[in-house]
Design an enzyme around this catalytic site. Structure first.
Site, PDB file in Angstrom:
ATOM      1  N   CYS A   1       0.816  -1.220   0.000  1.00 29.99           N
ATOM      2  CA  CYS A   1       0.000   0.000   0.000  1.00 29.99           C
ATOM      3  C   CYS A   1       0.853   1.275   0.000  1.00 29.99           C
ATOM      4  CB  CYS A   1      -0.967  -0.036   1.177  1.00 29.99           C
ATOM      5  SG  CYS A   1      -2.314   1.135   0.996  1.00 29.99           S
TER       6      CYS A   1
ATOM      7  N   HIS B   1      -3.561  -5.518   2.359  1.00 26.03           N
ATOM      8  CA  HIS B   1      -3.217  -5.646   3.775  1.00 26.03           C
ATOM      9  C   HIS B   1      -3.870  -6.929   4.265  1.00 26.03           C
ATOM     10  CE1 HIS B   1      -1.731  -1.524   4.475  1.00 26.03           C
ATOM     11  NE2 HIS B   1      -2.707  -1.082   3.711  1.00 26.03           N
TER      12      HIS B   1
HETATM   13  N1  GLN Z   1      -1.720   6.980   2.334  1.00 29.00           N
HETATM   14  C1  GLN Z   1      -1.978   6.087   1.277  1.00 29.00           C
HETATM   15  C2  GLN Z   1      -3.357   6.146   0.678  1.00 29.00           C
HETATM   16  O1  GLN Z   1      -4.353   6.393   1.367  1.00 29.00           O
HETATM   17  C3  GLN Z   1      -1.637   4.700   1.750  1.00 29.00           C
HETATM   18  C4  GLN Z   1      -2.624   4.098   2.705  1.00 29.00           C
HETATM   19  C5  GLN Z   1      -2.210   2.766   3.219  1.00 29.00           C
HETATM   20  O2  GLN Z   1      -1.033   2.434   3.256  1.00 29.00           O
HETATM   21  N2  GLN Z   1      -3.188   1.985   3.652  1.00 29.00           N
HETATM   22  O3  GLN Z   1      -3.489   5.945  -0.502  1.00 29.00           O
END
Ligand code: GLN
Length: 243
Positions: free
Chosen positions: A96, A194
């Site tokens: 992510c 995740h």
């Molecule tokens: N900040 C990033 C987004 O919202 C990554 C979020 C995350 O790692 N879950 O796209």
């Protein structure tokens, strides 16, 4: 013969660690130990300097935009070292925010955060967050079947000519449009999954471990099977929820 050994570096765990991301590192370590392979996790928090020269697997987790910005600045000090590591087939799992960080840039609402440029991908934030459980069909060379996980991102990632990790069956994936999920380049695997992703997808975990062992020991590796009854049950449970 001396036992094989793998070192897993969890980079910036104090900044990049969302929705159980650390479980990936524990999963990799345990799947090695269960097979009699020595494994060590080294955590490098923000304030510590690090080197990738004795590392076999690098893990970058997800983070909020604010944390990602700090992480990007810190990691940029190691851009050259990252490039050398990746180009010499170093294994890197980026989840992510981590996936966004290895690309060219992450354009958030008010600013552009420069990435490590290890891959030709870029990310722009969109209005709606892309949230929920996700199922993808593997596009990994030699691996058939599905991977499951949980995604929660505002960013939309475009992977250019890179191969995706998989094709979206249920959920959003990289951007909610092109049905691609994640990316694969050399031994980099980037994904929005995740969950943590590896305990639910032991085939993906073993793919990564095999790549790391083959790079280190320069010999083909076939890992012994483990009893994955519990892991397979959690994988299948998620698939069945979409049926
Ligand atoms: N900040 C990033 C987004 O919202 C990554 C979020 C995350 O790692 N879950 O796209």
């Amino acid at each position: 013969m001396e036992a094989m050994q793998i070192t897993i570096a969890h980079l910036l765990p104090d900044l990049l660690n969302l929705y159980g991301d650390r479980g990936n590192v524990l999963c990799m370590k345990n799947r090695l130990i269960w097979r009699g392979i020595e494994a060590e996790i080294v955590e490098h928090p923000m304030v510590e300097s690090f080197s990738l020269s004795d590392v076999d697997i690098v893990f970058l987790g997800g983070g909020s935009d604010a944390e990602q910005k700090i992480a990007a600045l810190r990691l940029s000090e190691y851009e050259k070292e990252f490039r050398e590591y990746v180009e010499s087939d170093g294994v890197l799992l980026a989840i992510c925010g981590g996936l966004q960080l290895i690309g060219e840039y992450y354009q958030s609402d008010d600013e552009s955060i420069k990435g490590l440029s290890l891959v030709d991908a870029y990310t722009k934030s969109g209005d709606k967050r892309l949230v929920g459980n996700i199922v993808i069909e593997s596009e990994l060379p030699g691996i058939t079947g599905s991977f499951v996980g949980f995604e929660n991102h505002g960013g939309r990632t475009y992977i250019g000519s890179h191969a995706p990790l998989g094709r979206v069956i249920n959920g959003y994936g990289n951007n909610g449009d092109d049905k691609f999920e994640g990316l694969v380049y050399k031994n980099i695997i980037g994904t929005y999954l995740h969950g943590p992703v590896l305990p639910k997808n032991p085939i993906l975990a073993d793919y990564i471990l095999t790549k790391a062992l083959e790079r280190k020991y320069r010999t083909p590796i076939i890992l012994p099977q483990l009893d994955d009854t519990a892991e397979t049950r959690s994988h299948d449970y998620l698939i069945n929820r979409f049926r």
